[in-house]
Design an enzyme around this catalytic site. Structure first.
Site, short mmCIF file in Angstrom:
data_model
loop_
_atom_site.label_atom_id
_atom_site.label_comp_id
_atom_site.label_asym_id
_atom_site.label_seq_id
_atom_site.Cartn_x
_atom_site.Cartn_y
_atom_site.Cartn_z
N GLY A 77 -1.27 -8.23 0.97
CA GLY A 77 -0.80 -7.77 1.91
C GLY A 77 -1.81 -6.71 2.50
N TYR A 78 -1.68 -6.12 3.64
CA TYR A 78 -2.61 -5.30 4.45
C TYR A 78 -1.92 -3.95 4.80
CZ TYR A 78 -5.90 -8.81 4.34
OH TYR A 78 -6.60 -9.83 3.90
N LEU A 79 -2.39 -2.95 4.31
CA LEU A 79 -1.74 -1.63 4.36
C LEU A 79 -2.32 -1.16 5.95
CD1 LEU A 79 -2.00 -0.24 0.87
CD2 LEU A 79 0.02 -1.03 2.07
N ASP A 97 1.90 -4.03 6.40
CA ASP A 97 2.23 -4.32 7.53
C ASP A 97 2.23 -5.80 7.89
OD1 ASP A 97 2.74 -1.83 8.42
OD2 ASP A 97 0.77 -1.46 9.00
#
Length: 154
Positions: free
Chosen positions: A27-29, A76
């Site tokens: 996942g991407y912060l 996000d």
């Protein structure tokens, strides 16, 4: 420094499931700059990537399972899941990282090859089963997939 080319795959190499693979969840912060958390089998890390398509800086920092679980909850967009098969390039030191996506992007297949130099990357002749080179388009960067609402790129 990460130097890689990426290809869209329509028809995978027959027998690819016989090669070793890693189960990946990520996942991407943040996507600008790219800050990602990833679970690869039983290994966890946070990655920073600078801007770029063919070549860019990349730093990996180890995480505990607990830190990963905390951070993935703050990601996000889409959480990406895939199996990454490791296929050697015959007659070279290179390895094809063949990603078969699961979950929301099931059916998407991409191949990446990492190189030691940009010259080596530019001289690479892809195997016949590779499809379109999407290295410079950016459309299939995982950070971009994380923000897509649907499967617009399949």
């Amino acid at each position: 420094m990460e130097i890689e080319r990426k290809f869209f795959i329509n028809d995978p190499l027959p027998g690819y499931k016989e090669y070793p693979y890693h189960a990946i969840e990520q996942g991407y912060l943040c996507t600008e700059p790219v800050v990602r958390v990833r679970r690869e089998d039983d290994t966890y890390y946070l990655t920073y990537k600078s801007r770029g398509k063919l070549a860019r800086e990349e730093y990996n920092l180890p995480l505990t399972k607990e830190a990963y679980e905390h951070l993935i909850g703050k990601a996000d967009g889409n959480i990406l899941t895939k199996k990454r098969y490791l296929i050697p390039v015959v007659g070279s030191h290179l390895t094809i990282e063949f990603d078969v996506f699961e979950g929301k992007f099931q059916g998407l297949m991409l191949a990446e090859v990492e190189f030691e130099t940009e010259e080596e990357a530019n001289a690479f002749v892809p195997p016949e089963w590779f499809g379109r080179d999407v290295t410079y388009s950016g459309e299939y960067q995982n950070s971009r997939l994380s923000g897509l609402a649907g499967m617009e790129l399949l």
